[in-house]
Enzyme design. Structure first.
Site, PDB file in Angstrom:
ATOM      1  CG  HIS A  53       5.275  -7.242  11.731  1.00 52.43           C
ATOM      2  ND1 HIS A  53       6.657  -7.197  11.641  1.00 52.43           N
ATOM      3  CD2 HIS A  53       4.979  -8.341  12.482  1.00 52.43           C
ATOM      4  CE1 HIS A  53       7.171  -8.219  12.301  1.00 52.43           C
ATOM      5  NE2 HIS A  53       6.179  -8.928  12.817  1.00 52.43           N
ATOM      6  CB  CYS A  65      14.399  -8.936  17.603  1.00 50.80           C
ATOM      7  SG  CYS A  65      12.636  -9.072  17.232  1.00 50.80           S
ATOM      8  CE1 TYR A  66       9.323  -6.672  15.389  1.00 49.16           C
ATOM      9  CE2 TYR A  66       9.057  -7.797  17.487  1.00 49.16           C
ATOM     10  CZ  TYR A  66       8.846  -7.735  16.128  1.00 49.16           C
ATOM     11  OH  TYR A  66       8.158  -8.738  15.490  1.00 49.16           O
ATOM     12  CG  HIS A 105      16.062 -12.396  20.220  1.00 47.38           C
ATOM     13  ND1 HIS A 105      15.538 -13.614  19.855  1.00 47.38           N
ATOM     14  CD2 HIS A 105      15.024 -11.512  20.220  1.00 47.38           C
ATOM     15  CE1 HIS A 105      14.232 -13.485  19.668  1.00 47.38           C
ATOM     16  NE2 HIS A 105      13.900 -12.231  19.873  1.00 47.38           N
ATOM     17  CE  LYS A 131       0.222 -10.190  18.324  1.00 46.25           C
ATOM     18  NZ  LYS A 131      -0.314 -11.549  18.589  1.00 46.25           N
ATOM     19  CG  ASP A 139      17.606 -16.284  19.857  1.00 44.92           C
ATOM     20  OD1 ASP A 139      17.932 -15.335  19.105  1.00 44.92           O
ATOM     21  OD2 ASP A 139      16.519 -16.321  20.461  1.00 44.92           O
ATOM     22  CG  ASP A 164      11.316 -12.158  23.153  1.00 45.40           C
ATOM     23  OD1 ASP A 164      11.044 -11.039  23.605  1.00 45.40           O
ATOM     24  OD2 ASP A 164      10.441 -12.910  22.691  1.00 45.40           O
ATOM     25  NE  ARG A 211       2.265  -9.028  15.106  1.00 45.23           N
ATOM     26  CZ  ARG A 211       1.607 -10.182  15.116  1.00 45.23           C
ATOM     27  NH1 ARG A 211       0.473 -10.305  14.444  1.00 45.23           N
ATOM     28  NH2 ARG A 211       2.075 -11.223  15.791  1.00 45.23           N
ATOM     29  CG  ASP A 247      11.033  -9.901  20.454  1.00 45.03           C
ATOM     30  OD1 ASP A 247      12.259  -9.868  20.648  1.00 45.03           O
ATOM     31  OD2 ASP A 247      10.480 -10.816  19.803  1.00 45.03           O
TER      32      ASP A 247
END
Length: 438
Positions: free
Chosen positions: A241, A291-292, A376, A286, A373, A366, A283, A289
Protein backbone atom coordinates in the site's frame (compact mmCIF):
# COMPACT_ATOMS: atom_id res chain seq x y z
CA UNK A 1 5.04 30.16 -19.90
CA UNK A 2 8.06 29.82 -17.67
CA UNK A 3 8.12 26.02 -17.77
CA UNK A 4 8.24 23.06 -20.09
CA UNK A 5 5.13 22.08 -22.01
CA UNK A 6 2.61 19.66 -20.50
CA UNK A 7 3.86 16.10 -21.00
CA UNK A 8 0.92 14.45 -22.78
CA UNK A 9 -2.25 14.98 -24.69
CA UNK A 10 -5.52 13.18 -24.04
CA UNK A 11 -5.45 10.80 -27.01
CA UNK A 12 -4.00 7.84 -25.11
CA UNK A 13 -6.91 8.01 -22.65
CA UNK A 14 -9.69 7.83 -25.25
CA UNK A 15 -11.79 4.81 -24.29
CA UNK A 16 -13.23 4.57 -27.81
CA UNK A 17 -9.84 3.31 -29.03
CA UNK A 18 -9.92 0.26 -26.73
CA UNK A 19 -9.03 -2.84 -28.71
CA UNK A 20 -11.47 -4.87 -26.61
CA UNK A 21 -14.28 -3.43 -28.73
CA UNK A 22 -13.19 -5.77 -31.55
CA UNK A 23 -13.45 -8.89 -29.44
CA UNK A 24 -16.08 -10.44 -31.70
CA UNK A 25 -18.63 -10.56 -28.89
CA UNK A 26 -21.60 -8.44 -29.95
CA UNK A 27 -22.32 -7.60 -26.35
CA UNK A 28 -18.68 -6.75 -25.69
CA UNK A 29 -16.57 -8.07 -22.80
CA UNK A 30 -18.10 -8.32 -19.37
CA UNK A 31 -16.54 -5.67 -17.15
CA UNK A 32 -16.19 -5.76 -13.39
CA UNK A 33 -17.32 -2.79 -11.31
CA UNK A 34 -13.66 -1.82 -10.84
CA UNK A 35 -13.04 -1.88 -14.60
CA UNK A 36 -16.14 0.22 -15.24
CA UNK A 37 -15.01 2.78 -12.67
CA UNK A 38 -11.52 2.83 -14.18
CA UNK A 39 -12.88 3.54 -17.65
CA UNK A 40 -15.10 6.27 -16.24
CA UNK A 41 -12.13 7.98 -14.56
CA UNK A 42 -10.02 7.66 -17.73
CA UNK A 43 -12.81 9.30 -19.73
CA UNK A 44 -13.17 12.16 -17.24
CA UNK A 45 -9.42 12.78 -17.19
CA UNK A 46 -9.24 12.66 -21.01
CA UNK A 47 -11.95 15.31 -21.25
CA UNK A 48 -9.96 17.56 -18.90
CA UNK A 49 -6.65 17.09 -20.72
CA UNK A 50 -8.22 18.05 -24.05
CA UNK A 51 -8.12 21.67 -22.85
CA UNK A 52 -4.36 21.58 -23.54
CA UNK A 53 -4.62 20.33 -27.11
CA UNK A 54 -4.04 22.86 -29.88
CA UNK A 55 -3.89 25.94 -27.65
CA UNK A 56 -1.12 28.50 -27.34
CA UNK A 57 1.57 28.32 -24.67
CA UNK A 58 0.10 31.44 -23.09
CA UNK A 59 -3.30 29.79 -22.85
CA UNK A 60 -1.76 26.62 -21.43
CA UNK A 61 -0.03 28.71 -18.78
CA UNK A 62 -3.37 30.18 -17.71
CA UNK A 63 -5.02 26.76 -17.59
CA UNK A 64 -2.14 25.33 -15.52
CA UNK A 65 -2.15 28.12 -12.93
CA UNK A 66 -2.26 27.23 -9.24
CA UNK A 67 -5.26 29.12 -7.83
CA UNK A 68 -3.28 30.28 -4.84
CA UNK A 69 -5.67 32.94 -3.56
CA UNK A 70 -8.67 30.63 -3.82
CA UNK A 71 -6.82 27.93 -1.86
CA UNK A 72 -5.90 30.39 0.87
CA UNK A 73 -9.53 31.53 1.04
CA UNK A 74 -10.71 27.90 1.37
CA UNK A 75 -8.13 27.13 4.06
CA UNK A 76 -8.83 30.33 6.00
CA UNK A 77 -12.51 29.45 6.12
CA UNK A 78 -11.60 26.06 7.64
CA UNK A 79 -9.38 27.67 10.25
CA UNK A 80 -12.20 29.87 11.49
CA UNK A 81 -15.31 27.73 11.24
CA UNK A 82 -16.14 24.16 10.21
CA UNK A 83 -19.63 22.94 9.38
CA UNK A 84 -21.61 20.32 11.28
CA UNK A 85 -20.59 17.61 8.79
CA UNK A 86 -17.12 17.63 10.38
CA UNK A 87 -18.54 16.12 13.57
CA UNK A 88 -17.47 12.69 12.27
CA UNK A 89 -13.85 13.89 12.60
CA UNK A 90 -14.19 14.76 16.29
CA UNK A 91 -11.40 12.27 17.14
CA UNK A 92 -9.18 13.71 14.39
CA UNK A 93 -9.11 17.38 15.26
CA UNK A 94 -5.28 17.67 15.40
CA UNK A 95 -5.28 16.27 11.88
CA UNK A 96 -7.55 19.09 10.71
CA UNK A 97 -5.11 21.56 12.28
CA UNK A 98 -2.20 19.90 10.48
CA UNK A 99 -3.86 19.52 7.08
CA UNK A 100 -4.93 23.17 7.02
CA UNK A 101 -1.86 24.80 8.56
CA UNK A 102 0.63 22.71 6.58
CA UNK A 103 -1.22 23.63 3.37
CA UNK A 104 -1.09 27.26 4.47
CA UNK A 105 2.66 26.96 5.06
CA UNK A 106 3.29 25.32 1.68
CA UNK A 107 1.59 28.30 0.04
CA UNK A 108 3.97 30.62 1.90
CA UNK A 109 1.33 31.96 4.27
CA UNK A 110 1.60 32.47 8.02
CA UNK A 111 -1.13 32.75 10.64
CA UNK A 112 -1.42 35.71 12.99
CA UNK A 113 -0.47 35.50 16.66
CA UNK A 114 -4.10 35.36 17.81
CA UNK A 115 -4.87 32.28 15.72
CA UNK A 116 -1.55 30.71 16.64
CA UNK A 117 -2.45 31.12 20.31
CA UNK A 118 -5.82 29.44 19.76
CA UNK A 119 -4.19 26.47 18.04
CA UNK A 120 -1.51 26.05 20.72
CA UNK A 121 -4.13 26.29 23.45
CA UNK A 122 -6.36 23.71 21.78
CA UNK A 123 -3.52 21.24 21.21
CA UNK A 124 -2.36 21.75 24.80
CA UNK A 125 -5.82 20.57 25.89
CA UNK A 126 -5.38 17.52 23.64
CA UNK A 127 -2.02 16.72 25.25
CA UNK A 128 -2.32 13.94 27.81
CA UNK A 129 -0.75 14.63 31.19
CA UNK A 130 1.24 11.40 30.81
CA UNK A 131 2.43 12.34 27.29
CA UNK A 132 1.19 12.17 23.72
CA UNK A 133 -1.77 13.86 22.06
CA UNK A 134 -5.36 12.71 21.74
CA UNK A 135 -7.81 13.40 18.92
CA UNK A 136 -9.60 15.90 21.16
CA UNK A 137 -9.69 17.09 24.78
CA UNK A 138 -10.48 14.26 27.19
CA UNK A 139 -9.74 11.48 24.69
CA UNK A 140 -6.99 8.87 24.89
CA UNK A 141 -3.55 9.66 23.42
CA UNK A 142 -2.97 8.14 20.00
CA UNK A 143 0.18 7.96 17.87
CA UNK A 144 -1.51 9.25 14.71
CA UNK A 145 -2.93 12.36 16.35
CA UNK A 146 0.35 12.80 18.23
CA UNK A 147 2.14 12.94 14.86
CA UNK A 148 -0.44 15.45 13.57
CA UNK A 149 -0.20 17.64 16.67
CA UNK A 150 3.61 17.71 16.70
CA UNK A 151 3.76 18.50 12.97
CA UNK A 152 1.24 21.29 13.52
CA UNK A 153 3.29 22.86 16.31
CA UNK A 154 6.47 22.52 14.24
CA UNK A 155 4.62 24.21 11.37
CA UNK A 156 3.68 27.13 13.62
CA UNK A 157 7.35 27.22 14.57
CA UNK A 158 7.23 29.78 17.38
CA UNK A 159 8.81 29.33 20.80
CA UNK A 160 5.34 29.30 22.31
CA UNK A 161 4.27 26.45 20.06
CA UNK A 162 7.42 24.36 20.36
CA UNK A 163 7.81 24.82 24.12
CA UNK A 164 4.23 23.60 24.68
CA UNK A 165 5.31 20.02 23.90
CA UNK A 166 6.03 17.87 26.95
CA UNK A 167 9.06 16.03 25.59
CA UNK A 168 9.71 13.92 28.68
CA UNK A 169 6.07 12.84 28.77
CA UNK A 170 6.24 12.21 25.04
CA UNK A 171 9.21 9.90 25.41
CA UNK A 172 7.44 7.94 28.13
CA UNK A 173 4.29 7.70 26.00
CA UNK A 174 6.24 6.44 22.98
CA UNK A 175 8.03 3.91 25.14
CA UNK A 176 4.71 2.70 26.55
CA UNK A 177 3.46 2.05 23.01
CA UNK A 178 6.58 0.01 22.19
CA UNK A 179 6.07 -3.74 21.68
CA UNK A 180 8.59 -6.48 22.41
CA UNK A 181 8.76 -7.53 18.73
CA UNK A 182 9.84 -4.04 17.66
CA UNK A 183 6.68 -2.31 16.48
CA UNK A 184 4.49 0.29 18.18
CA UNK A 185 0.82 0.23 19.08
CA UNK A 186 -1.29 3.12 17.86
CA UNK A 187 -2.83 3.49 21.29
CA UNK A 188 -3.33 1.40 24.41
CA UNK A 189 -4.45 -2.08 23.23
CA UNK A 190 -4.49 -0.71 19.65
CA UNK A 191 -3.16 -2.06 16.36
CA UNK A 192 0.51 -2.48 15.47
CA UNK A 193 1.52 -1.54 11.93
CA UNK A 194 4.04 0.31 9.77
CA UNK A 195 2.07 3.54 10.18
CA UNK A 196 2.38 3.50 13.98
CA UNK A 197 6.12 2.85 13.65
CA UNK A 198 6.52 5.87 11.40
CA UNK A 199 4.42 8.15 13.61
CA UNK A 200 6.48 7.23 16.67
CA UNK A 201 9.86 7.48 14.96
CA UNK A 202 9.03 10.73 13.13
CA UNK A 203 7.83 12.42 16.32
CA UNK A 204 10.85 11.22 18.32
CA UNK A 205 13.22 12.37 15.58
CA UNK A 206 11.66 15.84 15.28
CA UNK A 207 11.71 16.33 19.04
CA UNK A 208 15.30 15.04 19.37
CA UNK A 209 14.31 12.24 21.77
CA UNK A 210 15.01 9.28 19.47
CA UNK A 211 17.31 6.70 21.06
CA UNK A 212 18.33 3.05 20.78
CA UNK A 213 15.53 1.89 23.08
CA UNK A 214 12.84 3.33 20.80
CA UNK A 215 14.61 2.10 17.67
CA UNK A 216 15.15 -1.46 18.91
CA UNK A 217 13.49 -3.97 16.59
CA UNK A 218 11.73 -1.40 14.39
CA UNK A 219 13.84 -2.21 11.34
CA UNK A 220 13.13 -5.92 11.58
CA UNK A 221 9.40 -5.32 12.02
CA UNK A 222 9.11 -3.00 9.00
CA UNK A 223 11.23 -5.30 6.85
CA UNK A 224 8.77 -8.09 7.67
CA UNK A 225 5.98 -5.92 6.22
CA UNK A 226 7.59 -5.68 2.77
CA UNK A 227 5.65 -7.89 0.36
CA UNK A 228 6.58 -9.97 -2.66
CA UNK A 229 5.28 -7.05 -4.77
CA UNK A 230 8.00 -4.76 -3.43
CA UNK A 231 5.86 -2.28 -1.54
CA UNK A 232 5.17 -2.32 2.18
CA UNK A 233 1.92 -3.46 3.76
CA UNK A 234 0.39 -2.32 7.01
CA UNK A 235 1.52 -5.46 8.79
CA UNK A 236 3.24 -8.72 7.80
CA UNK A 237 1.43 -10.64 5.03
CA UNK A 238 -0.77 -7.67 4.05
CA UNK A 239 -1.11 -6.14 0.59
CA UNK A 240 1.44 -3.50 -0.44
CA UNK A 241 0.00 0.00 0.00
CA UNK A 242 1.34 3.43 -0.90
CA UNK A 243 0.75 5.03 2.47
CA UNK A 244 2.36 2.20 4.40
CA UNK A 245 5.23 2.09 1.90
CA UNK A 246 6.06 5.73 2.57
CA UNK A 247 5.71 5.22 6.32
CA UNK A 248 7.93 2.16 6.34
CA UNK A 249 10.60 3.63 4.09
CA UNK A 250 10.73 6.99 5.90
CA UNK A 251 10.95 5.28 9.30
CA UNK A 252 13.79 3.05 8.05
CA UNK A 253 15.69 6.11 6.85
CA UNK A 254 15.16 7.92 10.14
CA UNK A 255 16.66 4.98 12.07
CA UNK A 256 19.39 4.42 9.44
CA UNK A 257 18.37 0.84 8.66
CA UNK A 258 17.09 1.21 5.11
CA UNK A 259 19.48 -1.51 3.92
CA UNK A 260 17.11 -4.06 5.44
CA UNK A 261 14.62 -3.37 2.64
CA UNK A 262 14.75 -4.67 -0.92
CA UNK A 263 15.04 -1.19 -2.42
CA UNK A 264 15.09 -2.03 -6.15
CA UNK A 265 11.91 -4.05 -5.72
CA UNK A 266 10.30 -1.26 -3.67
CA UNK A 267 11.22 1.40 -6.23
CA UNK A 268 9.85 -0.70 -9.07
CA UNK A 269 6.53 -1.20 -7.27
CA UNK A 270 6.08 2.48 -6.40
CA UNK A 271 7.08 3.74 -9.86
CA UNK A 272 4.62 1.31 -11.42
CA UNK A 273 1.76 2.93 -9.51
CA UNK A 274 1.89 6.05 -11.72
CA UNK A 275 -0.76 5.27 -14.28
CA UNK A 276 -2.31 6.37 -17.52
CA UNK A 277 -4.05 9.30 -15.81
CA UNK A 278 -0.56 10.58 -14.81
CA UNK A 279 -1.34 10.46 -11.08
CA UNK A 280 -0.58 7.69 -8.61
CA UNK A 281 -2.79 4.89 -7.34
CA UNK A 282 -2.34 3.57 -3.82
CA UNK A 283 -2.45 -0.15 -4.62
CA UNK A 284 -2.42 -2.37 -7.69
CA UNK A 285 -5.72 -2.33 -9.60
CA UNK A 286 -7.07 0.66 -7.69
CA UNK A 287 -8.17 4.05 -8.99
CA UNK A 288 -5.90 7.08 -9.15
CA UNK A 289 -6.06 9.34 -6.09
CA UNK A 290 -4.48 12.77 -5.67
CA UNK A 291 -3.29 12.11 -2.10
CA UNK A 292 -0.81 9.53 -3.37
CA UNK A 293 0.99 12.36 -5.13
CA UNK A 294 2.71 12.68 -1.78
CA UNK A 295 2.67 9.14 -0.39
CA UNK A 296 4.09 7.57 -3.56
CA UNK A 297 5.90 10.62 -4.91
CA UNK A 298 7.71 11.28 -1.63
CA UNK A 299 8.71 7.62 -1.33
CA UNK A 300 10.47 7.90 -4.68
CA UNK A 301 11.95 11.27 -3.72
CA UNK A 302 13.46 9.64 -0.63
CA UNK A 303 15.15 6.95 -2.70
CA UNK A 304 16.76 9.57 -4.97
CA UNK A 305 19.25 10.29 -2.20
CA UNK A 306 20.19 6.64 -1.74
CA UNK A 307 23.18 5.25 -3.64
CA UNK A 308 23.84 2.60 -4.51
CA UNK A 309 20.21 1.48 -4.51
CA UNK A 310 21.07 -2.08 -3.58
CA UNK A 311 23.87 -2.43 -1.04
CA UNK A 312 24.82 -5.23 1.27
CA UNK A 313 25.48 -4.07 4.80
CA UNK A 314 28.58 -5.34 6.51
CA UNK A 315 28.81 -6.59 10.09
CA UNK A 316 30.72 -3.43 10.95
CA UNK A 317 27.89 -1.27 9.59
CA UNK A 318 25.32 -3.31 11.49
CA UNK A 319 27.11 -2.72 14.78
CA UNK A 320 26.85 1.04 14.33
CA UNK A 321 23.14 0.95 15.14
CA UNK A 322 23.78 -0.02 18.76
CA UNK A 323 25.52 3.32 19.46
CA UNK A 324 24.07 5.51 16.69
CA UNK A 325 23.36 9.18 17.39
CA UNK A 326 19.95 9.60 15.77
CA UNK A 327 19.70 13.36 16.35
CA UNK A 328 21.34 14.33 13.07
CA UNK A 329 19.67 11.99 10.57
CA UNK A 330 17.03 14.49 9.44
CA UNK A 331 19.63 17.14 8.64
CA UNK A 332 22.04 14.60 7.17
CA UNK A 333 19.35 13.53 4.75
CA UNK A 334 18.88 17.05 3.39
CA UNK A 335 22.64 17.51 2.99
CA UNK A 336 22.88 14.53 0.66
CA UNK A 337 22.85 15.15 -3.07
CA UNK A 338 20.28 13.49 -5.26
CA UNK A 339 22.02 10.47 -6.75
CA UNK A 340 19.64 10.29 -9.70
CA UNK A 341 16.95 12.29 -11.43
CA UNK A 342 13.27 11.83 -10.57
CA UNK A 343 12.16 8.19 -10.48
CA UNK A 344 8.67 9.21 -11.61
CA UNK A 345 7.33 11.58 -14.27
CA UNK A 346 7.34 14.76 -12.18
CA UNK A 347 5.82 17.01 -14.85
CA UNK A 348 3.04 14.53 -15.60
CA UNK A 349 2.17 14.29 -11.91
CA UNK A 350 2.00 18.08 -11.67
CA UNK A 351 -0.40 18.04 -14.60
CA UNK A 352 -2.71 15.61 -12.83
CA UNK A 353 -2.61 17.59 -9.57
CA UNK A 354 -3.29 20.96 -11.19
CA UNK A 355 -5.86 19.93 -13.77
CA UNK A 356 -7.62 16.97 -12.16
CA UNK A 357 -7.28 17.42 -8.39
CA UNK A 358 -7.35 21.20 -8.13
CA UNK A 359 -10.80 22.72 -7.56
CA UNK A 360 -11.01 26.16 -9.14
CA UNK A 361 -13.01 27.52 -6.19
CA UNK A 362 -10.21 26.47 -3.85
CA UNK A 363 -8.96 23.20 -2.38
CA UNK A 364 -8.06 19.86 -3.91
CA UNK A 365 -9.87 16.56 -4.40
CA UNK A 366 -9.12 12.90 -4.89
CA UNK A 367 -10.08 12.81 -8.59
CA UNK A 368 -12.60 14.34 -11.01
CA UNK A 369 -16.13 13.88 -9.72
CA UNK A 370 -15.12 13.96 -6.05
CA UNK A 371 -15.52 16.79 -3.55
CA UNK A 372 -12.66 18.86 -2.18
CA UNK A 373 -11.46 18.33 1.38
CA UNK A 374 -8.61 19.41 3.64
CA UNK A 375 -6.90 16.01 3.61
CA UNK A 376 -6.51 15.97 -0.18
CA UNK A 377 -5.60 19.66 -0.20
CA UNK A 378 -2.73 18.94 2.18
CA UNK A 379 -1.34 15.93 0.35
CA UNK A 380 -1.88 17.24 -3.18
CA UNK A 381 0.04 20.40 -2.29
CA UNK A 382 2.71 18.31 -0.54
CA UNK A 383 3.02 16.13 -3.64
CA UNK A 384 3.20 19.20 -5.86
CA UNK A 385 6.12 20.50 -3.79
CA UNK A 386 7.86 17.12 -4.05
CA UNK A 387 7.53 17.27 -7.84
CA UNK A 388 8.84 20.81 -8.15
CA UNK A 389 11.99 20.16 -6.13
CA UNK A 390 12.70 16.63 -7.39
CA UNK A 391 15.32 17.67 -9.98
CA UNK A 392 17.42 19.88 -7.75
CA UNK A 393 21.13 19.15 -7.66
CA UNK A 394 23.82 20.11 -5.16
CA UNK A 395 24.19 23.87 -5.14
CA UNK A 396 20.75 24.63 -6.58
CA UNK A 397 18.89 27.24 -4.57
CA UNK A 398 15.55 26.98 -6.35
CA UNK A 399 13.99 24.66 -8.94
CA UNK A 400 14.50 25.56 -12.58
CA UNK A 401 11.60 26.93 -14.58
CA UNK A 402 11.54 23.71 -16.62
CA UNK A 403 10.67 21.69 -13.50
CA UNK A 404 7.68 23.81 -12.44
CA UNK A 405 4.69 23.09 -14.66
CA UNK A 406 2.69 26.18 -15.49
CA UNK A 407 3.76 29.69 -14.47
CA UNK A 408 6.74 29.89 -12.10
CA UNK A 409 4.44 31.52 -9.56
CA UNK A 410 3.07 27.99 -9.01
CA UNK A 411 6.18 27.18 -6.99
CA UNK A 412 5.51 26.17 -3.40
CA UNK A 413 7.69 26.03 -0.30
CA UNK A 414 9.95 22.98 -0.11
CA UNK A 415 8.94 20.13 2.20
CA UNK A 416 11.23 17.86 4.15
CA UNK A 417 10.09 14.55 2.63
CA UNK A 418 10.87 12.48 5.74
CA UNK A 419 8.44 14.43 7.95
CA UNK A 420 6.22 16.37 5.52
CA UNK A 421 6.79 19.71 7.17
CA UNK A 422 8.09 22.76 5.31
CA UNK A 423 11.89 22.62 5.27
CA UNK A 424 12.41 26.01 6.94
CA UNK A 425 10.09 24.91 9.76
CA UNK A 426 12.16 21.75 10.22
CA UNK A 427 15.35 23.81 10.59
CA UNK A 428 13.67 26.02 13.21
CA UNK A 429 12.54 22.98 15.20
CA UNK A 430 15.95 21.33 14.85
CA UNK A 431 17.63 24.39 16.35
CA UNK A 432 15.05 24.70 19.14
CA UNK A 433 15.14 21.07 20.26
CA UNK A 434 18.93 20.87 20.03
CA UNK A 435 19.33 23.50 22.72
CA UNK A 436 18.56 21.24 25.64
CA UNK A 437 17.99 17.64 26.60
CA UNK A 438 14.57 16.51 27.72
Amino acid sequence: MGSSQPPVSSSHLDPTSDSDSDSGDELGPHLTVTQEEQLKVESQVADIYRCLVGVSLHRQSLVLELRREKHIEYLTKGLNQLGHTFQVLDANRPWLCYWILHSYSLLGEAVDSELEGRVVDFLSRCQDKEGGYAGGPGQMPHLATTYAAVNTLVTLGTERALSSINRKGMYNFLLSMKESLGGFRMHQLGEIDARSCYCAISVASLLNILDAELVRGVGEYIASCQTYEGGIGGEPHSEAHGGYTFCGLAAMMLIDEVEKLDLPCLINWVASRQGIELGFQGRANKLVDGCYSFWQGAALALTQKLAPLAKEVSEEQSSIHATRDYSDLGIEFMRRCNQTGPLFHHLALQQYIILCSQVLEGGFRDKPGKHRDYYHTCYCLSGLSICQYSCMRDGDLRPSTSDVLGPYSNMLEQVHPLYNVVLDKFYTALKFFSRSSF
